[in-house]
Design a protein around this motif. Structure first.
Motif, short mmCIF file in Angstrom:
data_model
loop_
_atom_site.label_atom_id
_atom_site.label_comp_id
_atom_site.label_asym_id
_atom_site.label_seq_id
_atom_site.Cartn_x
_atom_site.Cartn_y
_atom_site.Cartn_z
N LYS A 44 0.90 -1.47 -0.15
CA LYS A 44 0.07 0.14 -0.04
C LYS A 44 0.64 1.30 0.08
CE LYS A 44 -3.47 1.20 2.88
NZ LYS A 44 -4.65 0.54 3.44
N PRO A 45 1.98 1.03 0.73
CA PRO A 45 2.86 2.79 0.81
C PRO A 45 3.08 2.68 -0.44
CG PRO A 45 3.45 1.17 2.62
CD PRO A 45 1.76 0.58 2.08
N ALA A 46 3.40 1.47 -1.67
CA ALA A 46 4.48 1.69 -2.44
C ALA A 46 3.20 2.09 -3.12
CB ALA A 46 4.70 0.26 -3.57
N LEU A 47 1.59 2.02 -3.42
CA LEU A 47 0.88 2.88 -3.83
C LEU A 47 0.64 4.28 -3.85
CD1 LEU A 47 -1.57 2.75 -6.26
CD2 LEU A 47 -3.19 1.69 -4.01
N TYR A 48 0.87 4.09 -2.08
CA TYR A 48 0.44 6.17 -2.50
C TYR A 48 1.62 6.42 -2.76
CZ TYR A 48 -3.44 4.46 0.39
OH TYR A 48 -4.93 4.83 0.80
N TYR A 49 2.61 6.46 -2.78
CA TYR A 49 4.04 6.79 -3.34
C TYR A 49 3.51 7.51 -4.45
CZ TYR A 49 8.41 7.71 -6.10
OH TYR A 49 9.42 8.47 -6.86
N HIS A 50 2.59 6.21 -5.53
CA HIS A 50 2.24 7.18 -7.54
C HIS A 50 0.92 7.96 -6.91
CE1 HIS A 50 5.04 5.04 -9.14
NE2 HIS A 50 5.18 3.87 -8.09
N PHE A 51 0.24 7.67 -5.95
CA PHE A 51 -1.52 8.71 -5.89
C PHE A 51 -1.54 8.58 -4.35
CE2 PHE A 51 -1.65 6.07 -9.46
CZ PHE A 51 -1.69 7.17 -10.82
N ALA A 52 -1.84 9.57 -3.55
CA ALA A 52 -1.35 10.61 -2.66
C ALA A 52 -2.87 9.47 -1.97
CB ALA A 52 -1.50 11.87 -2.24
N SER A 53 -3.93 9.81 -2.91
CA SER A 53 -5.10 9.05 -2.12
C SER A 53 -5.55 8.50 -2.87
CB SER A 53 -6.29 9.82 -1.97
OG SER A 53 -6.31 11.19 -2.71
#
Length: 195
Positions: free
Chosen positions: A41-50
């Motif tokens: 999930k943090p890797a996904l949040y790296y690309h998109f904040a929300s």
């Protein structure tokens, strides 16, 4: 942006597009997207904040993908091919709309009633089609293949027909869309007068 980040970004958008279409915005979580991608999930949040940021970017990409100029290129239209090209380009656009596209656009339409930014973008797309059709029809007038009458009304009519077909398809309504498009274009070429 290096190639891996760009590829990851594109893969995130493609996967999100599919999951949002299948499960809806509400039921698709960032955890679900990350799991499907095989990333944290943090890797996904790296690309998109929300999730909202992801939904925004995805909508911008979809809007670019359905821009009028992607389907209708005025420079390709000649006196000899105008009618056939107009029909083929419209059919190409109709054929471009897969079930995921139809499902996700329903959600963006619904979101547009709650979030004005989506409604504005949807209206901009329709305005782009009206402007594009007006320019294309005027090109047909200049080539001498279309009558010099009611160009803007005909452009608006074409936009409404395209948007109507898009909506009917998204509801799963069975129509002969290809035939509707052909009849519409042929009536324009023949110069049936708009009252």
């Amino acid at each position: 942006m290096n190639m891996n980040k760009k590829m990851t970004y594109e893969v995130i958008l493609e996967t999100s597009y599919r999951l949002f279409a299948e499960h809806g915005f509400e039921k698709t979580s960032m955890s679900m997207i990350a799991k499907e991608l095989g990333i944290s999930k943090p890797a996904l949040y790296y690309h998109f904040a929300s999730k909202e940021a992801l939904i925004d970017v995805l909508f911008e990409e979809i809007c670019r993908g359905i821009d009028f100029s992607r389907f209708f290129d005025k420079r390709q239209y000649t006196k000899g091919n105008f009618e056939q090209r107009f029909i083929e380009d419209g059919l190409n656009m109709i054929g471009h709309q897969d079930q995921n596209y139809l499902q996700i656009m329903n959600q963006y339409h619904a979101l547009g009633y709650r979030e004005p930014k989506y409604m504005r973008m949807l209206i901009e797309i329709l305005e782009g089609y009206t402007k594009g059709f007006a320019e294309l029809l005027q090109h047909g007038v200049d080539l001498g293949v279309l009558p010099e009458q009611d160009v803007m009304v005909r452009a608006e009519m074409l936009t409404m027909i395209m948007d109507g077909m898009d909506n009917f398809m998204s509801y799963g309504f069975e129509c002969r869309y290809e035939d509707i498009w052909k009849v519409t274009v042929l009536s324009l070429i023949k110069g049936d007068r708009v009252p």
